[in-house]
Design a protein around this motif. Sequence first.
Motif, short mmCIF file in Angstrom:
data_model
loop_
_atom_site.label_atom_id
_atom_site.label_comp_id
_atom_site.label_asym_id
_atom_site.label_seq_id
_atom_site.Cartn_x
_atom_site.Cartn_y
_atom_site.Cartn_z
N MET A 95 38.16 44.35 32.56
CA MET A 95 37.11 44.51 34.24
C MET A 95 37.13 44.46 34.77
SD MET A 95 33.78 41.36 35.00
CE MET A 95 32.78 41.00 34.21
N ASN A 96 36.51 46.05 35.64
CA ASN A 96 37.10 46.21 36.58
C ASN A 96 36.36 46.03 37.60
OD1 ASN A 96 34.65 48.38 36.57
ND2 ASN A 96 35.58 49.86 36.01
N LYS A 97 36.50 46.31 38.83
CA LYS A 97 35.42 45.46 39.84
C LYS A 97 34.11 46.40 40.01
CE LYS A 97 35.68 46.01 45.10
NZ LYS A 97 36.43 46.44 46.39
N ALA A 98 33.90 47.16 39.93
CA ALA A 98 32.39 47.27 39.72
C ALA A 98 31.65 46.70 38.28
CB ALA A 98 32.31 48.98 39.56
N GLN A 99 32.80 46.79 37.75
CA GLN A 99 31.90 45.61 36.01
C GLN A 99 31.36 44.25 36.95
OE1 GLN A 99 34.79 46.33 33.71
NE2 GLN A 99 33.29 47.99 32.22
N LEU A 100 32.29 43.93 37.67
CA LEU A 100 32.68 42.61 38.65
C LEU A 100 31.49 42.98 39.62
CD1 LEU A 100 34.03 39.93 38.27
CD2 LEU A 100 35.45 40.98 39.76
#
Length: 90
Positions: free
Chosen positions: A1-6
């Motif tokens: 999970m990357n920042k945008a997905q988080l």
Amino acid sequence: MNKAQLIDAIAGDSGLTKADAKKALDAFLKVTGDALKSGDRVTLVGFGSFGVSERSARTGRNPQTGKEITIPAKKVIKFKAGSELTDSVN
């Protein structure tokens, strides 16, 4: 999970807009970083704790040449998972 997905996940679970979720996440990261820089420990009960520890200077070896090198002392950030987080993963 990357920042945008988080950010998307936080917005979905909390009912916040994506912009507000991004502001909240950025604020958390800034405040946590500032606390660690000042030597404080950040503890989130059930999730885990972030802390800073000292790594002493040591002698290493350059893998290409085999020559010994001195690795300087530095501070490192450590995370210890809390019991609830550990239990949810297992």
